[in-house]
Design a protein around this motif. Structure first.
Motif, PDB file in Angstrom:
ATOM      1  N   GLY A 224      17.195  -2.065  -0.585  1.00  0.00           N
ATOM      2  CA  GLY A 224      16.575  -1.950   0.734  1.00  0.00           C
ATOM      3  C   GLY A 224      15.269  -2.689   0.816  1.00  0.00           C
ATOM      4  N   ALA A 225      14.232  -2.005   1.295  1.00  0.00           N
ATOM      5  CA  ALA A 225      12.925  -2.650   1.463  1.00  0.00           C
ATOM      6  C   ALA A 225      11.851  -1.595   1.592  1.00  0.00           C
ATOM      7  CB  ALA A 225      12.936  -3.548   2.701  1.00  0.00           C
ATOM      8  N   LEU A 226      10.608  -2.019   1.314  1.00  0.00           N
ATOM      9  CA  LEU A 226       9.434  -1.166   1.470  1.00  0.00           C
ATOM     10  C   LEU A 226       8.429  -1.856   2.382  1.00  0.00           C
ATOM     11  CD1 LEU A 226       8.973  -0.228  -2.282  1.00  0.00           C
ATOM     12  CD2 LEU A 226       9.655   1.369  -0.482  1.00  0.00           C
ATOM     13  N   ALA A 227       8.008  -1.164   3.410  1.00  0.00           N
ATOM     14  CA  ALA A 227       6.885  -1.610   4.231  1.00  0.00           C
ATOM     15  C   ALA A 227       5.718  -0.696   3.887  1.00  0.00           C
ATOM     16  CB  ALA A 227       7.224  -1.538   5.714  1.00  0.00           C
ATOM     17  N   VAL A 228       5.054  -1.018   2.784  1.00  0.00           N
ATOM     18  CA  VAL A 228       3.955  -0.211   2.235  1.00  0.00           C
ATOM     19  C   VAL A 228       2.908  -1.170   1.705  1.00  0.00           C
ATOM     20  CG1 VAL A 228       3.283   1.523   0.532  1.00  0.00           C
ATOM     21  CG2 VAL A 228       5.577   1.612   1.531  1.00  0.00           C
ATOM     22  N   ASN A 229       1.699  -1.162   2.273  1.00  0.00           N
ATOM     23  CA  ASN A 229       0.642  -2.012   1.747  1.00  0.00           C
ATOM     24  C   ASN A 229      -0.682  -1.658   2.418  1.00  0.00           C
ATOM     25  OD1 ASN A 229      -0.538  -4.136   0.189  1.00  0.00           O
ATOM     26  ND2 ASN A 229       1.394  -5.263   0.336  1.00  0.00           N
TER      27      ASN A 229
ATOM     28  N   TYR B  58      -1.855   0.914   9.302  1.00  0.00           N
ATOM     29  CA  TYR B  58      -1.495   0.580   7.921  1.00  0.00           C
ATOM     30  C   TYR B  58      -0.991   1.786   7.144  1.00  0.00           C
ATOM     31  CZ  TYR B  58      -5.428   2.651   5.295  1.00  0.00           C
ATOM     32  OH  TYR B  58      -6.299   3.514   4.693  1.00  0.00           O
ATOM     33  N   LEU B  59      -1.239   2.986   7.651  1.00  0.00           N
ATOM     34  CA  LEU B  59      -0.779   4.205   6.986  1.00  0.00           C
ATOM     35  C   LEU B  59       0.629   4.604   7.405  1.00  0.00           C
ATOM     36  CD1 LEU B  59      -4.091   6.245   7.248  1.00  0.00           C
ATOM     37  CD2 LEU B  59      -3.148   5.168   5.197  1.00  0.00           C
ATOM     38  N   THR B  60       1.205   3.848   8.328  1.00  0.00           N
ATOM     39  CA  THR B  60       2.565   4.085   8.786  1.00  0.00           C
ATOM     40  C   THR B  60       3.502   3.234   7.939  1.00  0.00           C
ATOM     41  OG1 THR B  60       1.632   4.351  10.995  1.00  0.00           O
ATOM     42  CG2 THR B  60       4.022   4.153  10.837  1.00  0.00           C
ATOM     43  N   PHE B  61       4.573   3.826   7.397  1.00  0.00           N
ATOM     44  CA  PHE B  61       5.357   3.108   6.392  1.00  0.00           C
ATOM     45  C   PHE B  61       6.858   3.273   6.603  1.00  0.00           C
ATOM     46  CE2 PHE B  61       5.756   7.305   4.675  1.00  0.00           C
ATOM     47  CZ  PHE B  61       6.902   7.295   3.876  1.00  0.00           C
ATOM     48  N   LEU B  62       7.593   2.398   5.928  1.00  0.00           N
ATOM     49  CA  LEU B  62       9.047   2.500   5.799  1.00  0.00           C
ATOM     50  C   LEU B  62       9.413   2.428   4.324  1.00  0.00           C
ATOM     51  CD1 LEU B  62      10.666   0.050   8.407  1.00  0.00           C
ATOM     52  CD2 LEU B  62      10.580   2.541   8.514  1.00  0.00           C
ATOM     53  N   ALA B  63      10.364   3.248   3.914  1.00  0.00           N
ATOM     54  CA  ALA B  63      10.971   3.130   2.591  1.00  0.00           C
ATOM     55  C   ALA B  63      12.468   3.246   2.803  1.00  0.00           C
ATOM     56  CB  ALA B  63      10.467   4.210   1.651  1.00  0.00           C
ATOM     57  N   ILE B  64      13.171   2.138   2.649  1.00  0.00           N
ATOM     58  CA  ILE B  64      14.608   2.087   2.888  1.00  0.00           C
ATOM     59  C   ILE B  64      15.295   1.730   1.576  1.00  0.00           C
ATOM     60  CG2 ILE B  64      16.442   1.002   4.237  1.00  0.00           C
ATOM     61  CD1 ILE B  64      14.270   0.185   6.277  1.00  0.00           C
TER      62      ILE B  64
END
Length: 500
Positions: free
Chosen positions: A152-157, A220-226
């Motif tokens: 999947g993917a991570l939108a975390v930074n 920036y504190l809003t994230f996705l972890a798929i």
């Protein structure tokens, strides 16, 4: 009829002309600023409007890394606007403002939107942006953000991640509530902040995950972890939902990761005793293999499995959960003051160490101070303004935490612990500055403390007086026994610093 003096008439006419001129000037719509002028990231955020809510509705295909979606933004104008910007990198197909098609252009992370008609100040806005693209290749300030993983993917930074997956006013000064909805293939989990409202089977073998954050949240504190995760759900002693997720590929470190992150509610309880009531509606954590750092994503931090390679590491859990008060609820007004986040979160590790009987904050701070030679480059980085290139330097964490211990020494415990509860309560859901912290500390302590902050935050070189008030001459080198928790804290900081 009495005749008025010429001076009175001339003065009245002049006043009228001034008023009319001012009215005409204020009525002319102007473009919103393309950035908020942050010291390190001047184009982050935008001027002319304030966002109240984001509704982000996405579909993601892991096989092709294709992200498609629609983000609906609810906002209010703060000036008469001829056009405005959103922070965004991906290819956009359409933009609508208050149900009218708008013209738009994207360039280097700025999505410029021109409404069909100029907007008056205090106008309610509904902005709808549709887009579809592969996020991974994009760079902002020369850095990547989106992380493609095997499943999947991570939108975390940090300090930016929103531009890779939704358009926003991307700065902590503009916090909002969120609905995040992600459709992913069946067998793939999709996680975000807050509470899981629902999970629905959709067409073509997709499952939609609907998450809601009801407290103000920085972009920036809003994230996705798929990806593929084991999800564990429970209830904290305070009744809040706890959702933890562990990647399927954690290997031999998986049990240590679970043994650490599953203690999140206990960590929250301990921190509440010092910082006051936990500021959010849910708890939890996510452990993955693809980050190389941990991040305080609101309500549900994300951890790289590397933190648990040597065994359990509840120190990093204490660090990220402390950020829920220091960094998330009370955010930096400008990114040069990152020490306000990291110094207090690192000090929370010291407090957690004391709770576990592995060393007091005074012992850990003094040992750290004694262990770093005076000629080490560490002492040349100024935590209060480290520069963008050193934003996540060890000095921001460790010298920041030593600053907090030096402040405790100067204030005395009674005033200091009042500060630790008053600060997050006073600035809840907002931003704050070091100047405001100094003022509050001086008020509670009843004495001047500006020289202490100047020495520890803004003066290069090793301070002549350690965090517990002892001079270098008396302290010498490594006179304090090494607390049990120091190795774990050092390992945590090595990985945390990888963010930069």
């Amino acid at each position: 009829m009495k005749r008025r003096s010429r001076a009175f008439v001339v003065g009245t006419v002049a006043t009228l002309v001034t008023v009319l001129a001012g009215t005409a000037a204020s009525a002319a719509p102007a473009p919103g600023a393309p950035g908020l002028g942050d010291s390190y990231y001047p184009l982050d955020g935008n001027g002319g409007y304030d966002v109240s809510h984001y509704d982000i509705r996405l579909s993601y295909q892991p096989a092709t890394d294709l992200l498609s979606g629609t983000t609906t933004i609810l906002a209010r104008t703060t000036q008469d606007l001829s056009r405005f910007n959103l922070d965004f990198l991906l290819e956009v197909s359409s933009v609508r403002v208050n149900n009218q098609p708008a013209t738009f252009a994207t360039n280097a992370g700025e999505l410029t939107v021109k409404p069909k008609k100029a907007l008056k100040k205090n106008t309610e806005l509904t902005v709808v942006v549709r887009y579809s693209d592969n996020p991974e290749p994009y760079r902002l300030y020369g850095f990547p953000g989106w992380t493609k993983t095997p499943t999947g993917a991570l939108a975390v930074n940090q300090p930016q991640i929103a531009p890779w997956w939704y358009p926003s006013n991307d700065h902590p000064r503009d916090k909002s509530t969120f609905d995040v909805s992600i459709a992913a293939p069946e067998g793939v989990e999709a996680l975000s902040n807050g509470v899981l409202v629902s999970q629905q089977q959709t067409v073509a073998g997709m499952v939609r995950w609907n998450w809601r954050s009801v407290r103000p949240q920085a972009p920036y504190l809003t994230f996705l972890a798929i990806g593929q995760y084991e999800i564990r759900e429970s209830t904290a002693p305070n009744g809040q939902p706890v959702i933890n997720a562990y990647g399927d590929d954690l290997g031999a470190s998986g049990p240590a990761a679970r043994a650490s992150v599953e203690r999140t509610p206990e960590v929250v309880e301990v921190l509440e005793e010092t910082f006051g009531r936990y500021p959010y509606e849910a708890q939890g954590g996510i452990v993955d293999t693809s980050l190389g750092f941990a991040l305080e994503t609101q309500t549900r931090p994300v951890y790289d499995v590397g933190f648990f390679q040597a065994g359990t590491n509840t120190s990093v859990v204490a660090h990220e959960m402390a950020h829920q008060w220091f960094g998330d609820s009370v955010s930096v007004h400008d990114w040069h003051e990152i020490w306000l986040n990291e110094g207090f979160a690192t000090y929370a590790e010291y407090l957690w160490s004391e709770y576990q009987g592995e060393g007091t904050p005074a012992e850990i701070a003094q040992f750290t101070y004694d262990s770093i030679p005076a000629d080490d480059e560490f002492w040349q980085v100024l935590p209060g303004d480290p520069g963008a290139e050193n934003q996540f330097h060890d000095a921001v964490y460790d010298r920041g935490a030593m600053t907090v211990q030096a402040l405790r020494t100067a204030m005395g415990d009674r005033a200091f612990f009042r500060l630790l509860k008053t600060w997050p309560k006073q600035h809840k859901d907002g931003t704050a500055t070091t100047t405001q912290l100094v003022a509050l500390a001086e008020k509670l302590a009843g004495k001047q403390l500006d020289s202490l902050f100047e020495t520890w935050l803004y003066t290069a070189g090793k301070p002549a007086v350690g965090p517990n008030g002892a001079s270098v001459a008396k302290t010498g080198a490594k006179t304090v026994a090494k607390p049990k928790s120091v190795d774990r804290i050092e390992r945590t900081h090595d990985l945390l610093a990888a963010t930069g």
